[in-house]
Design an enzyme around this catalytic site. Structure first.
Site, PDB file in Angstrom:
ATOM      1  N   ARG A  60       0.820  -1.224   0.000  1.00 38.41           N
ATOM      2  CA  ARG A  60       0.000   0.000   0.000  1.00 38.41           C
ATOM      3  C   ARG A  60       0.852   1.273   0.000  1.00 38.41           C
ATOM      4  O   ARG A  60       0.409   2.332  -0.438  1.00 38.41           O
ATOM      5  CB  ARG A  60      -0.948  -0.013   1.202  1.00 38.41           C
ATOM      6  CG  ARG A  60      -2.086   0.981   1.042  1.00 38.41           C
ATOM      7  CD  ARG A  60      -3.126   0.874   2.145  1.00 38.41           C
ATOM      8  NE  ARG A  60      -2.605   1.237   3.432  1.00 38.41           N
ATOM      9  CZ  ARG A  60      -2.613   0.457   4.511  1.00 38.41           C
ATOM     10  NH1 ARG A  60      -3.130  -0.757   4.459  1.00 38.41           N
ATOM     11  NH2 ARG A  60      -2.107   0.882   5.652  1.00 38.41           N
ATOM     12  N   TYR A 113     -14.594  21.203 -12.020  1.00 39.64           N
ATOM     13  CA  TYR A 113     -15.156  19.885 -12.360  1.00 39.64           C
ATOM     14  C   TYR A 113     -16.248  19.556 -11.337  1.00 39.64           C
ATOM     15  O   TYR A 113     -16.006  19.628 -10.124  1.00 39.64           O
ATOM     16  CB  TYR A 113     -13.998  18.883 -12.312  1.00 39.64           C
ATOM     17  CG  TYR A 113     -14.322  17.444 -12.505  1.00 39.64           C
ATOM     18  CD1 TYR A 113     -14.983  17.006 -13.649  1.00 39.64           C
ATOM     19  CD2 TYR A 113     -13.934  16.488 -11.562  1.00 39.64           C
ATOM     20  CE1 TYR A 113     -15.252  15.651 -13.840  1.00 39.64           C
ATOM     21  CE2 TYR A 113     -14.186  15.138 -11.746  1.00 39.64           C
ATOM     22  CZ  TYR A 113     -14.854  14.734 -12.882  1.00 39.64           C
ATOM     23  OH  TYR A 113     -15.111  13.394 -13.065  1.00 39.64           O
ATOM     24  N   ASP A 183      -6.225  21.996 -10.410  1.00 43.68           N
ATOM     25  CA  ASP A 183      -6.485  20.828 -11.255  1.00 43.68           C
ATOM     26  C   ASP A 183      -5.929  21.178 -12.632  1.00 43.68           C
ATOM     27  O   ASP A 183      -6.496  21.987 -13.360  1.00 43.68           O
ATOM     28  CB  ASP A 183      -7.998  20.557 -11.299  1.00 43.68           C
ATOM     29  CG  ASP A 183      -8.341  19.328 -12.139  1.00 43.68           C
ATOM     30  OD1 ASP A 183      -7.523  18.926 -12.986  1.00 43.68           O
ATOM     31  OD2 ASP A 183      -9.450  18.792 -11.948  1.00 43.68           O
ATOM     32  N   LYS A 208      -6.573  10.735 -17.936  1.00 42.78           N
ATOM     33  CA  LYS A 208      -6.771  11.437 -19.209  1.00 42.78           C
ATOM     34  C   LYS A 208      -5.522  11.306 -20.094  1.00 42.78           C
ATOM     35  O   LYS A 208      -5.273  10.249 -20.610  1.00 42.78           O
ATOM     36  CB  LYS A 208      -7.135  12.902 -18.927  1.00 42.78           C
ATOM     37  CG  LYS A 208      -8.320  13.064 -17.948  1.00 42.78           C
ATOM     38  CD  LYS A 208      -9.591  12.526 -18.550  1.00 42.78           C
ATOM     39  CE  LYS A 208     -10.836  12.805 -17.726  1.00 42.78           C
ATOM     40  NZ  LYS A 208     -10.962  12.057 -16.489  1.00 42.78           N
TER      41      LYS A 208
HETATM   42  C1  LIG Z   1     -10.918  18.329 -15.113  1.00 43.93           C
HETATM   43  C2  LIG Z   1     -11.055  16.992 -14.452  1.00 43.93           C
HETATM   44  N1  LIG Z   1     -10.467  16.812 -13.274  1.00 43.93           N
HETATM   45  C3  LIG Z   1     -10.552  15.648 -12.621  1.00 43.93           C
HETATM   46  C4  LIG Z   1     -11.270  14.592 -13.147  1.00 43.93           C
HETATM   47  C5  LIG Z   1     -11.388  13.344 -12.359  1.00 43.93           C
HETATM   48  O1  LIG Z   1     -10.535  12.362 -12.821  1.00 43.93           O
HETATM   49  P1  LIG Z   1     -10.832  10.821 -12.600  1.00 43.93           P
HETATM   50  O2  LIG Z   1     -11.952  10.456 -13.515  1.00 43.93           O
HETATM   51  O3  LIG Z   1      -9.520  10.173 -12.908  1.00 43.93           O
HETATM   52  O4  LIG Z   1     -11.231  10.647 -11.152  1.00 43.93           O
HETATM   53  C6  LIG Z   1     -11.892  14.726 -14.385  1.00 43.93           C
HETATM   54  C7  LIG Z   1     -12.633  13.596 -14.983  1.00 43.93           C
HETATM   55  O5  LIG Z   1     -13.323  13.717 -15.983  1.00 43.93           O
HETATM   56  C8  LIG Z   1     -11.799  15.965 -15.056  1.00 43.93           C
HETATM   57  O6  LIG Z   1     -12.410  16.180 -16.236  1.00 43.93           O
END
Ligand SMILES: Cc1ncc(COP(=O)(O)O)c(C=O)c1O
Length: 391
Positions: A60, A113, A183, A208
């Site tokens: 872990r 988001y 982010d 992504k």
């Molecule tokens: C801008 C953004 N941040 C964070 C995330 C979250 O990522 P995850 O799907 O890997 O949890 C997303 C997912 O679509 C996103 O578009």
């Protein structure tokens, strides 16, 4: 935990960072370590490993595959140390939980988001943290309170792609002793390095572009010093980790990040320009376009763009949208983005409280994949013809 330390430009570092090398019999890849348990030959060795940061002690806490990926990402971010987490959202929530205490105030950008917003309005509120949303172009200085502990940014914003003045917000927050988190999934650390713009915590959804093949879920948090230690400790307390298989895939994704992003970026720019000339399109949302309100900031702070942008169509009936999207050959319809395939998504009016969404036309989100550009244009062209025929 990983430390920075590569040389060369990003293009070179991404080819070499986190390689197997001497520790793994010269293999060019870092092997996948499937293990929960690590055996120690003596009490002294067990104690030493426990007290040495970066030792492999228990699954872990990370395997050599995990550490190789963390090293490579920290290298790309250009500073600090990195921890990998099981999803982008868990990277965001773990970082917030690590830095905020009950009674603290959080400034959160309104264009964030939506699941991040749900966390702030849900669990974070239950934990005693109060969130105020701010418009992405707002001067935050008069919103900072004595108990404002953190300011969260996302630039460009989710679905609507508004840019933020990251260095100005970082400086204002720092002056009042508040942490800043961003982010940075859209740009990736290849095209924007938040720590060099004064941000404390850079967060990625590796799911992504870094993964790049739509086959893994993962997030990273990169920060320095005490800020990193707090987030690292919160990840450990929450019991979060990413699998070695997924770390291996993410490392493989990093090797091709540069050429993939160049192609995503180029295709997206041409599609965005093509769409912005179509009569069915009211506005294309992308800071890459010269007329976009965020273009000057994007040109100043970013060295490139990824393949995701928005399109507001002229008002049409929902049956017209369905006719356009249902018949597309190459654009898949699905959540997420950053993979090899092109995607298109009809989006509900974005949830905003400070900058209410007033557009009346349907909003689409497009991810430009790696397909041939002419095929993608033909696909959209045929889709728009179906939209018109259904009128
Ligand atoms: C801008 C953004 N941040 C964070 C995330 C979250 O990522 P995850 O799907 O890997 O949890 C997303 C997912 O679509 C996103 O578009």
């Amino acid at each position: 935990m990983s430390k920075k330390g590569g040389t060369g430009t990003d293009k070179t570092r991404l080819v070499h960072a986190g390689k197997g090398g001497d520790r793994h019999h010269g293999t060019i890849t870092t092997p996948v370590y499937h293990t929960s348990t690590v055996l120690f030959p003596s009490v002294a060795a067990l104690k030493q490993a426990k007290n040495t940061s970066g030792s492999v002690t228990y699954g872990r806490y990370g395997t050599p595959t995990t550490f190789a990926l963390q090293d490579a990402i920290a290298d790309l971010e250009g500073d600090g140390a990195c921890i990998v987490l099981p999803s982008g959202l868990s990277a965001i929530t773990t970082a917030l939980v690590g830095l905020l205490d009950s009674g603290d105030h959080l400034l959160m950008v309104d264009t964030v988001y939506n699941p991040t917003r749900r966390f702030c309005d849900g669990l974070l509120r239950t934990l005693g943290v109060q969130t105020t949303y701010y418009a992405p172009d707002r001067d935050i200085r008069d919103l900072l309170r004595d108990n404002t502990r953190a300011v969260f940014l996302e630039s460009p914003g989710s679905l609507t792609f508004e840019m933020q003045d990251v260095p100005a917000i970082a400086a204002a927050a720092r002056e009042r002793g508040a942490f800043t988190l961003i982010d940075n999934t859209w740009a990736t650390p290849l095209y924007c390095k938040p720590l060099s713009l004064g941000i404390d915590v850079s967060i990625q959804s590796v799911t992504k572009y870094i993964g790049g093949h739509s086959d893994l879920m993962m997030g990273t948090v990169t920060a320095k010093g005490e800020v990193f230690d707090r987030i690292h400790s919160s990840a450990f307390q929450l019991g979060l980790c990413a699998s070695s298989d997924d770390c291996f895939l993410a490392l493989r994704g990093l090797r091709t990040l540069v050429p993939r992003l160049e192609r995503h970026s180029n295709t997206a720019r041409i599609l965005a320009e093509w769409l912005s000339k179509r009569p069915e399109v009211r506005r294309v949302l992308s800071p890459v376009l010269a007329h976009d309100p965020g273009h000057a900031i994007w040109s100043r702070d970013f060295t490139g763009a990824s393949g995701l942008f928005g399109v507001i169509l002229e008002p049409v009936k929902s049956t017209q949208i369905a006719a356009m999207l249902d018949g597309l050959r190459y654009f898949g319809m699905g959540y997420s983005w950053g993979g090899f395939e092109s995607l298109i998504l009809p989006v509900d009016p974005p949830h905003r409280t400070e900058v209410p969404w007033r557009e009346t036309g349907p909003l689409l989100r497009i991810h430009a994949g790696l397909e041939d550009l002419d095929d993608l244009i033909d696909d959209l062209d045929a889709g728009l013809a179906r939209l018109n025929q259904t009128a």
